[in-house]
Design an enzyme around this catalytic site. Sequence first.
Site, PDB file in Angstrom:
ATOM      1  N   LYS A  28       0.820  -1.088  -0.076  1.00 35.51           N
ATOM      2  CA  LYS A  28       0.015   0.129   0.045  1.00 35.51           C
ATOM      3  C   LYS A  28       0.950   1.157   0.072  1.00 35.51           C
ATOM      4  CE  LYS A  28      -4.478   0.980   0.947  1.00 35.51           C
ATOM      5  NZ  LYS A  28      -5.477   0.056   0.621  1.00 35.51           N
ATOM      6  N   ASP A  67      -6.987   4.444  -4.480  1.00 42.10           N
ATOM      7  CA  ASP A  67      -7.447   4.228  -3.085  1.00 42.10           C
ATOM      8  C   ASP A  67      -8.138   5.394  -2.651  1.00 42.10           C
ATOM      9  OD1 ASP A  67      -7.273   1.978  -0.778  1.00 42.10           O
ATOM     10  OD2 ASP A  67      -6.687   3.800   0.387  1.00 42.10           O
TER      11      ASP A  67
HETATM   12  N1  GLU Z   1      -7.295   0.437  -2.805  1.00 46.29           N
HETATM   13  C1  GLU Z   1      -8.107  -0.851  -3.062  1.00 46.29           C
HETATM   14  C2  GLU Z   1      -8.274  -1.760  -1.806  1.00 46.29           C
HETATM   15  O1  GLU Z   1      -8.052  -1.361  -0.786  1.00 46.29           O
HETATM   16  C3  GLU Z   1      -7.818  -1.589  -4.334  1.00 46.29           C
HETATM   17  C4  GLU Z   1      -6.493  -2.017  -4.526  1.00 46.29           C
HETATM   18  C5  GLU Z   1      -5.773  -2.283  -6.021  1.00 46.29           C
HETATM   19  O2  GLU Z   1      -6.690  -2.622  -6.626  1.00 46.29           O
HETATM   20  O3  GLU Z   1      -4.800  -3.083  -5.978  1.00 46.29           O
HETATM   21  O4  GLU Z   1      -8.501  -3.028  -2.074  1.00 46.29           O
END
Ligand code: GLU
Length: 415
Positions: free
Chosen positions: A96, A136
């Site tokens: 992340k 996100d």
């Molecule tokens: N931000 C989204 C999550 O927390 C998607 C992450 C992604 O698609 O890599 O799951």
Amino acid sequence: MSQVLRESISIAGLPTEIHDMIFKPERIISVKIPVRMDNGKIAVFEGYRVQHNSVLGPYKGGIRFHPEVTLETDMALAFGMTLKNSLANIPYGGGKGAVKVDPFKLSERELEELSRGYVRALFPFIGPDKDIPAPDVNTNPRIMAWMVDEYSKLAGKNVPASFTGKPPELGGNPARIYSTGFGVAVIAKAAAEVFAGGIEGKRVAVHGFGNVGSYAALWLSKFGAKVVAISNIFGSVYDPDGIDAELAAENPEVLKDVRAYPKGQKFNDTDVPLYVDADILVPASLENVITPEKVPRIKAKLIVEGANGPTVPEAERQLYMRKDFYAVVPDILANSGGVIGSYLEWVQNLNWYKMSEEEVRSKLESIMLNNYKIVMDAWKRFREKNPEKMVTMRDASFALAVERIYEAMKLRGLI
Ligand code: GLU
């Protein structure tokens, strides 16, 4: 998080020593991002990418732009991605990213500079088979477009698979924009069928009307549910006769401030959806929204987590103590539609192939429903294995995700 992991290791009957192997991030990258602001001065922003675990595949997870992010929250969110991707059964580890910034205070040009600067700082560490970021909180396809462009410039070639959640014109998955909300709705429907005799006519309250909440409301209403409350950072709307989710989700004014919705009762209090008379509550804003102090006022029997980490562990325990409470469908299952949508985008990009929106949506739906079934079976299995414990659906999801990571670690000879 660490305590929840310890508990799931115990529920799955795995050796306690694997806790640190799974919990600790593999790599933490902290970068400075200088941006020449419109006033001519340079502002320096702080950015992170936590590459949590790569046992099951390249790191995967979004990038958050938020004034309150810290390295600590980013680490917790990255760990959440490791579990989510394992549970989703897609070939990814977890990661992340975050930038400490209030993006609403930036001009369009400053936001673009910041997005490109983030990619320049992280270029050596990311890429289609290393670490694939995505949107996100407060990041979106527009930002992914700048990022993929910057990445491609640095690589000297077009690399669409380096980011997911791009606009469809740049190889994005046309269903990705609503994948998370759609997935939440699909899971809520499946859970309502198991616990509450179906989704038809069920009253749904949605806390947070951003990308996840608005599309969850929209799809839930398409599936026959009645959306009775929505909220965002400015306030809430309540209408026991039903909010027109399509009207709300497609109106830019409502998306900015829900109180712009033309009907219903308006409140400045942002927590109204938590307390209204509803069958299903979808917390789709930020983490730690459902706290023990709020539990006594919550009426919904089914909670489907659209956001990451919206329910505090003690609050969840209290909810399960209620005799008539069904379940908290945990984030790593309920909101995995986003990353599964990302996976379907990445696979297309790697193969220079284009699927139709319907094809992607139907694949996404069947993957999610299959995962839901697998989790329900695992829940039963872990409850039988631990008759002395109150095993929640989250415990079972975590335990299953951890089991898979553990097996992969063993096969790789890491433990
Ligand atoms: N931000 C989204 C999550 O927390 C998607 C992450 C992604 O698609 O890599 O799951």
